[in-house]
Motif scaffolding. Structure first.
Motif, short mmCIF file in Angstrom:
data_model
loop_
_atom_site.label_atom_id
_atom_site.label_comp_id
_atom_site.label_asym_id
_atom_site.label_seq_id
_atom_site.Cartn_x
_atom_site.Cartn_y
_atom_site.Cartn_z
N LEU A 1 0.87 -1.17 0.00
CA LEU A 1 0.00 0.00 0.00
C LEU A 1 0.91 1.22 0.00
O LEU A 1 1.55 1.53 1.00
N VAL A 2 0.99 1.92 -1.13
CA VAL A 2 2.05 2.90 -1.35
C VAL A 2 1.49 4.28 -1.67
O VAL A 2 0.63 4.42 -2.54
N PRO A 3 1.97 5.33 -0.98
CA PRO A 3 1.56 6.70 -1.34
C PRO A 3 2.21 7.13 -2.64
O PRO A 3 3.38 6.84 -2.88
N VAL A 4 1.47 7.85 -3.48
CA VAL A 4 1.99 8.20 -4.79
C VAL A 4 1.79 9.66 -5.16
O VAL A 4 2.22 10.10 -6.22
N ASP B 1 6.68 10.89 -4.44
CA ASP B 1 5.85 11.14 -5.61
C ASP B 1 5.80 9.89 -6.48
O ASP B 1 6.21 8.80 -6.06
N SER B 2 5.30 10.03 -7.69
CA SER B 2 5.13 8.86 -8.55
C SER B 2 6.45 8.17 -8.85
O SER B 2 6.54 6.93 -8.85
N ALA B 3 7.51 8.96 -9.07
CA ALA B 3 8.81 8.36 -9.34
C ALA B 3 9.35 7.66 -8.11
O ALA B 3 9.87 6.54 -8.19
N GLY B 4 9.23 8.31 -6.95
CA GLY B 4 9.69 7.69 -5.72
C GLY B 4 8.91 6.43 -5.40
O GLY B 4 9.48 5.42 -4.94
N HIS C 1 -3.13 7.76 -1.09
CA HIS C 1 -2.66 9.11 -0.78
C HIS C 1 -2.37 9.91 -2.06
O HIS C 1 -1.29 10.44 -2.26
N TYR C 2 -3.40 9.98 -2.91
CA TYR C 2 -3.30 10.77 -4.13
C TYR C 2 -4.56 11.62 -4.29
O TYR C 2 -5.56 11.42 -3.62
N LYS C 3 -4.50 12.57 -5.20
CA LYS C 3 -5.60 13.52 -5.42
C LYS C 3 -6.79 12.84 -6.04
O LYS C 3 -6.66 12.09 -7.01
N THR C 4 -7.98 13.11 -5.49
CA THR C 4 -9.24 12.68 -6.08
C THR C 4 -10.20 13.87 -6.06
O THR C 4 -9.90 14.91 -5.47
N ILE D 1 -1.77 17.63 -4.00
CA ILE D 1 -1.04 16.43 -4.43
C ILE D 1 -1.57 16.04 -5.80
O ILE D 1 -2.58 16.57 -6.26
N VAL D 2 -0.89 15.13 -6.47
CA VAL D 2 -1.31 14.75 -7.81
C VAL D 2 -2.13 13.46 -7.77
O VAL D 2 -2.17 12.76 -6.75
N GLY D 3 -2.79 13.18 -8.88
CA GLY D 3 -3.61 11.99 -8.97
C GLY D 3 -2.79 10.73 -9.18
O GLY D 3 -1.55 10.74 -9.15
N VAL D 4 -3.48 9.65 -9.44
CA VAL D 4 -2.83 8.34 -9.54
C VAL D 4 -2.20 8.09 -10.91
O VAL D 4 -1.32 7.24 -11.03
N GLU D 5 -2.61 8.82 -11.93
CA GLU D 5 -2.18 8.51 -13.29
C GLU D 5 -0.67 8.55 -13.51
O GLU D 5 -0.12 7.66 -14.18
N PRO D 6 0.06 9.56 -12.99
CA PRO D 6 1.52 9.54 -13.20
C PRO D 6 2.19 8.28 -12.66
O PRO D 6 3.12 7.74 -13.28
#
Length: 212
Positions: A132-135, A142-145, A162-165, A172-177
């Motif tokens: 279960l990973v924050p992105v 972030d997505s790269a990390g 833990h992403y934007k919805t 924070i940014v959404g899950v797509e990246p």
């Protein structure tokens, strides 16, 4: 084992015997509906309002914080000390990663991990079946990390969190990246996924859950 996403970093993990573990409950300011849900145990990765609202949990759960070994009914858990930022906690403080042994499978909840895993962290975490990973970045990796952590821990199942919805306004940014970096994912179309040992074989699976 059933894993239900309630939004942000909050999941209800239910073992085959019915033990209910709630991770990182949030308060109403986050934007998600605060669930009227009971749990037997609650884990808190750190003391911020969007992760430690234990007073909103129904019943009389045992609250688990910090590093070390914890007994949660038929589930065991290990807490590993990490940080909420890349400056060893000087910006946002400490963070506890929890690794649960549920029905013979290891589930790792990274909380608000804010840095790349050092070799010692990865060793302490050990084998991971479900991650279960924050992105979303800003307050966490972030997505790269997150993609780098996935490669380091090599789980069979990944569930981003833990992403934007649309329900929340955090910067924070959404899950797509993240999905682009890991080669896509399966949108489950439900708040809940049931995972058994058969799901741990073959190619890695990335499940995107709906929030409650």
């Amino acid at each position: 084992m059933k894993i239900k996403w309630l939004g942000h970093a909050c999941f209800l993990i239910t073992s085959a015997r019915g033990t209910r573990i709630l991770t990182d409950p949030f308060d109403e300011t986050v934007g998600y509906v605060v669930p009227a849900i009971e749990a037997d145990f609650v884990t808190v990765s750190h003391e911020h309002f969007d992760h430690n609202a234990v007073g909103n949990v129904k019943g009389k759960p045992k609250v688990v914080r910090g590093a070390g070994s914890h007994s949660l009914g038929d589930v065991t858990a290990r807490g590993i000390d990490t940080f909420h930022d890349e400056a060893k906690g000087s910006k946002r403080g400490p963070n506890t990663v929890f690794v649960f042994d549920v029905d013979g499978m290891s589930v790792c909840h990274l909380g608000d991990l804010g840095h790349a895993l050092a070799p010692g962290h990865a060793t302490a975490i050990g084998k991971v079946d479900v991650l279960l990973v924050p992105v979303g970045g800003t307050y966490t990796i972030d997505s790269a990390g997150a993609a780098n952590v996935v490669e380091r821990l090599d789980p069979r199942v990944v569930i981003p969190m833990h992403y934007k919805t649309d329900a929340m306004s955090f910067p924070i940014v959404g899950v797509e990246p993240f999905l682009q970096r890991v080669g896509g994912g399966m949108r489950v179309g439900s708040t809940t996924v049931e995972i058994g040992k058969d799901d741990l074989v073959g190619q890695r699976k990335v499940y995107v859950l709906e929030y409650a």
